[in-house]
Design a protein around this motif. Structure first.
Motif, PDB file in Angstrom:
ATOM      1  N   CYS A   8       0.863  -1.165   0.000  1.00  0.00           N
ATOM      2  CA  CYS A   8       0.000   0.000   0.000  1.00  0.00           C
ATOM      3  C   CYS A   8       0.903   1.219   0.000  1.00  0.00           C
ATOM      4  O   CYS A   8       2.024   1.107   0.397  1.00  0.00           O
ATOM      5  CB  CYS A   8      -0.958  -0.035   1.210  1.00  0.00           C
ATOM      6  SG  CYS A   8      -2.492  -0.856   0.747  1.00  0.00           S
ATOM      7  N   HIS A  10      -2.544   1.810  -1.398  1.00  0.00           N
ATOM      8  CA  HIS A  10      -3.880   1.806  -1.956  1.00  0.00           C
ATOM      9  C   HIS A  10      -3.976   1.885  -3.493  1.00  0.00           C
ATOM     10  O   HIS A  10      -4.390   2.905  -4.032  1.00  0.00           O
ATOM     11  CB  HIS A  10      -4.709   2.923  -1.313  1.00  0.00           C
ATOM     12  CG  HIS A  10      -4.234   3.277   0.062  1.00  0.00           C
ATOM     13  ND1 HIS A  10      -4.075   2.330   1.055  1.00  0.00           N
ATOM     14  CD2 HIS A  10      -3.843   4.458   0.601  1.00  0.00           C
ATOM     15  CE1 HIS A  10      -3.615   2.916   2.150  1.00  0.00           C
ATOM     16  NE2 HIS A  10      -3.461   4.192   1.911  1.00  0.00           N
ATOM     17  N   CYS A  36      -9.805   0.562   0.624  1.00  0.00           N
ATOM     18  CA  CYS A  36      -8.702  -0.181   0.004  1.00  0.00           C
ATOM     19  C   CYS A  36      -8.840  -1.646   0.419  1.00  0.00           C
ATOM     20  O   CYS A  36      -8.749  -1.957   1.608  1.00  0.00           O
ATOM     21  CB  CYS A  36      -7.354   0.375   0.465  1.00  0.00           C
ATOM     22  SG  CYS A  36      -5.963  -0.659  -0.034  1.00  0.00           S
ATOM     23  N   CYS A  39      -5.502  -3.044   2.528  1.00  0.00           N
ATOM     24  CA  CYS A  39      -5.163  -2.701   3.926  1.00  0.00           C
ATOM     25  C   CYS A  39      -6.396  -2.308   4.745  1.00  0.00           C
ATOM     26  O   CYS A  39      -6.276  -2.027   5.932  1.00  0.00           O
ATOM     27  CB  CYS A  39      -4.132  -1.577   3.959  1.00  0.00           C
ATOM     28  SG  CYS A  39      -4.779   0.026   3.482  1.00  0.00           S
TER      29      CYS A  39
HETATM   30 ZN   LIG Z   1      -4.272   0.214   1.245  1.00  0.00          ZN
END
Ligand SMILES: [Zn+2]
Length: 325
Positions: A8, A10, A36, A39
């Motif tokens: 990430c 994202h 996302c 995560c």
């Molecule tokens: Zn993420």
């Protein structure tokens, strides 16, 4: 159970909830959220500007939100809500007491509200206390009690002039247009070995799974980013903290408020709850307490308490050590 946030930030935001209304204060702006999948970080889409967030508070909300509970309201219910805030401040102090330094060390609270927590610290013997909040009306009463106060809009920069041993952000970062900028600023104003103590809703909680768009953590339209343990670790690591501990305090208030959001969200004509709280939600607290206990024991509490510790005086760069989760 905890998802890896490796890689990430994202790559693909996914729609999560569309047009969630303000169940608590009946403001006109509804908020949509994306998440996302890697995560589990949630954010508003579109992300509101600092101006929109300021207007939300200044123009849209009743004064009782900003001051939390009007001190001149003598009603039994207002006193019960105010008492609940005091109890919450006492519980927070009990949770973080073991992390606090000696009584003379400088402690800052960002988003201190009416100062329930700072006053608790004062009563516990801490003397070098500083509160920051956007509501300037809160200043005189705090200063009278020996607590330094600065009024500022945290989305427009943080006017800090010294360093602190401990900075407390008690349900604050989820309100910010750019939480990472504020966390970075905080990190730069810690003494070596100093710490940030951050309470924030947990997007990976059981309560969120159960209540979905009615989950109190969304608090539409005021909450901008809702972290999971994985996304929060990833953000804290990027800021260079040496140690990151995350625990899950028991949060029955989240379950009671989510239930209230569910009920109020299914009523066609209902007045905004005074102080954002219906009396029946207070009555639910003992009944939802076992659920809150169970989710926090499972490491999936409605809220998370993150302790981020800066590098010590020696500047030794020990490897980041994650604990507990
Ligand atoms: Zn993420």
């Amino acid at each position: 159970m905890v998802k890896a946030a490796e890689g990430c930030p994202h790559p693909a935001w996914t729609p999560l909830y569309d047009a969630v209304p303000d169940y608590e204060h009946r403001a006109s702006r509804a908020a949509s959220f994306v998440q996302c999948p890697r995560c589990e970080l949630i954010r508003q889409e579109p992300l509101p500007s600092a101006d929109t967030l300021r207007d939300d508070y200044d123009a849209e909300y009743p004064a009782d939100y900003r001051a939390h509970v009007a001190s001149d309201d003598p009603s039994l219910f207002a006193r019960a809500v105010a008492r609940l805030k005091e109890v919450q401040a006492g519980l927070l102090l009990a949770k973080i007491r073991r992390f606090l330094p000696d009584h003379g060390a400088p402690i800052l609270e960002l988003g201190c509200g009416a100062g329930h927590f700072l006053r608790r610290l004062r009563a516990a013997g801490f003397s070098d206390l500083h509160g920051v909040d956007r509501n300037a009306e809160l200043g005189p009463a705090l200063r009278k009690d020996g607590i330094a106060f600065t009024s500022c809009d945290l989305d427009r920069g943080l006017p800090l002039e010294r360093r602190y041993h401990t900075i407390v952000l008690n349900y604050l970062i989820e309100h910010l247009a750019d939480p990472e900028a504020v966390l970075r600023e905080c990190a730069e104003h810690l003494v070596p070995g100093g710490q940030l103590l951050i309470l924030t809703p947990n997007s990976a909680s059981v309560a969120h799974r159960v209540w979905k768009r009615f989950w109190s953590g969304l608090h539409a339209p005021r909450h901008t980013f809702l972290h999971s343990p994985a996304s929060f670790r990833s953000a804290a690591r990027a800021l260079g903290f040496e140690r990151i501990d995350i625990t899950f305090p028991t949060d029955p208030g989240s379950w009671a408020l989510s239930a209230q959001n569910f009920v109020e969200g299914h009523r066609t004509r209902a007045a905004a709850p005074r102080y954002g709280t219906k009396p029946y939600a207070l009555g639910l607290l003992p009944f939802v307490y076992p659920l809150a206990l169970a989710e926090s024991a499972a490491g999936r509490g409605s809220s998370m308490l993150a302790r981020l510790v800066a590098r010590g005086a020696g500047g030794a760069s020990k490897p980041a050590r994650d604990a507990i989760v």
